[in-house]
Design an enzyme around this catalytic site. Structure first.
Site, short mmCIF file in Angstrom:
data_model
loop_
_atom_site.label_atom_id
_atom_site.label_comp_id
_atom_site.label_asym_id
_atom_site.label_seq_id
_atom_site.Cartn_x
_atom_site.Cartn_y
_atom_site.Cartn_z
N CYS B 315 4.87 -0.85 -5.12
CA CYS B 315 4.43 0.15 -6.07
C CYS B 315 4.97 1.70 -5.88
O CYS B 315 6.19 1.77 -5.58
CB CYS B 315 2.89 0.14 -6.15
SG CYS B 315 2.01 0.21 -4.77
N ARG B 320 -1.35 -0.80 -4.54
CA ARG B 320 -1.43 -1.35 -5.73
C ARG B 320 -0.55 -2.94 -5.67
O ARG B 320 -1.13 -3.70 -6.14
CB ARG B 320 -0.75 -0.62 -6.97
CG ARG B 320 -1.69 0.49 -7.38
CD ARG B 320 -0.96 1.23 -8.48
NE ARG B 320 -0.10 2.52 -8.05
CZ ARG B 320 0.62 3.11 -8.85
NH1 ARG B 320 0.70 2.75 -10.04
NH2 ARG B 320 1.23 3.99 -8.35
#
Lengths: 74, 359
Positions: B315, B320
């Site tokens: 990410c 994430r």
């Protein structure tokens, strides 16, 4: 102690979809603003009432979002 | 207006309201579905601007939907379909076990102030930006500091560590990933994270519990679940591994260099050539819980990710993607899944690194 009157709202600020979450814990109202995509927290605020807390968070989030630059993709 | 397709609430109202000049714009474009309830923010002058605007909008997410408790049988049924259901617990389970001996509940938030608002009773809080990384070198926690953190938290090798946090467990998943790198045997995520706990109106505590320290001994790091730049270069230049970019489409395309509202942290926008864009949030339902195994399999398969080769998720800074790593490795059970925590803040700042733009 619990989070009460939990509410999630989506709206558009400075051209970006934003999620406003607000709730009350004890006597304090908490509000947070996340960008919907990807879901990162942009601003948070506390106040004595929901409207004040949401208002503060909307203002802070709008300022930060207003500074986001869109770049040409070509 | 963006509406999550899983949300049971759409915007049936038509109209457009503008407040605070160009600062706020609310637009609803009509739609169908059940309106949860209409809401209104008025009195924004309280924030110090004038004239006092009135912003009317619809509350899009029905609080009742969030409070609904599929955390009973329905949620457990969904969880039983995962490859490794043992790594997830429901909010109900945490409610019953958060103060049990042998269980340590830890909150890890993106917004490190959230814990102090109120947290799961018995939970301790870890700060991702100071306690879960090397604060000098850009790196995960070194082994000795990891051991100290867990020891100071009263965690032993036989403790069941349950992690939860805001943003659907972004940094809770990051912590999970590090605990697995250092070989902690029993780590679990609370399905739905902090928002689900709050929305369900569960008990909150302001107490920061202290536990007797332990002499924690970590395993040598398992780097098979961590990808480095060289591996990503190799994956990009061959079809030996799948690259999954879990950022938003606007970040993936290069339209923006960081999530809206956050500082830009890279020199170039776009993605690693060959990567597929599967935003992390697509793995979650409206209440923050993970989608069913079938829905997840379909989501990734639609982009050609079927688990037939190693997968590298990335990410911007690696949190994430640790969420997506968790989904791919534990919920779908795919082999050879790793998290590239250098992510776009490494690749997008490299001199001479190839970059693809556009969707």
């Amino acid at each position: 102690m619990k989070a009460e009157s939990f509410s999630v709202t989506e709206l558009e600020l400075a051209g970006w979809p934003v999620r406003i979450t607000s709730y009350r814990i004890g006597e304090t109202w908490h509000a947070k603003a996340d960008n919907v995509s990807p879901g990162a927290n942009i601003a948070r605020a506390r106040a004595a009432g929901r409207e004040q807390a949401e208002g503060k968070v909307i203002e802070r989030a709008s300022e930060r979002l207003g500074a986001t630059r869109r770049h040409p993709r070509g | 207006m963006v509406v999550n397709s899983e949300c049971d609430v759409l915007v049936p109202r038509r109209g457009r309201a503008e407040a605070l000049g160009a600062l706020f714009t609310f637009r609803s474009e009509g739609g169908t579905g059940a309106l949860s309830r209409a809401g209104r923010i008025s009195g924004l002058a309280a924030v110090g601007r004038s004239p006092r605007p009135r912003l009317t909008y619809n509350r899009l997410v029905n609080p009742a939907a969030l409070k609904r408790k599929p955390s009973g049988r329905a949620e457990e049924q969904i969880m039983s379909g995962y490859a490794h259901p043992e790594v997830l617990v429901t909010t109900d389970w945490v409610d019953q076990h958060s103060r049990s001996g042998g269980v340590r509940v830890v909150e890890v938030d993106v917004d490190t102030g959230s814990y102090d608002e109120g947290h799961v009773p018995g939970a301790i809080g870890w700060a991702w930006d100071s306690q879960l990384c090397d604060t000098v070198v850009r790196d995960i926690l070194p082994k000795d500091r990891f051991e100290r953190l867990l020891g100071d938290s009263g965690i032993g090798r036989d403790t069941t560590v349950v992690l939860y946090g805001d943003n659907n467990n972004w940094f809770a998943a990051w912590a999970f990933w590090q605990l697995k790198i250092y070989g902690h045997p029993d780590v679990r995520l609370m399905n739905g994270g902090r928002v689900k706990w709050l929305a369900e109106g569960r008990e909150l505590s302001l107490e920061s519990p202290e536990f007797a320290p332990t002499d924690y001994s970590a395993s040598e790091p398992d780097l098979s679940i961590r990808a480095f730049l060289g591996q990503v270069r190799e994956a990009s230049g061959s079809s030996a591994a799948d690259l999954v970019d879990v950022r938003s489409p606007a970040e993936f395309s290069g339209e923006i260099l960081a999530p809206p509202g956050l500082p830009e942290t890279c020199q170039r926008g776009g993605h690693v050539p060959g990567a597929r864009n599967i935003p992390w949030g697509k793995a979650c339902a409206q209440d923050g819980t993970f989608k069913s195994a079938g829905a997840l399999r379909e989501l990734y398969a639609a982009e050609g990710i079927v688990g037939d080769k190693p997968i590298v998720a990335y990410c911007r800074i690696g949190e994430r993607s640790s969420h997506s790593w968790f989904v791919l490795k534990y919920l779908l059970g795919y082999e050879g899944v790793s998290n590239y925590d250098g992510s776009w803040t490494e690749w997008g700042n490299l001199v001479g690194a190839p970059v693809e733009r556009g969707a």
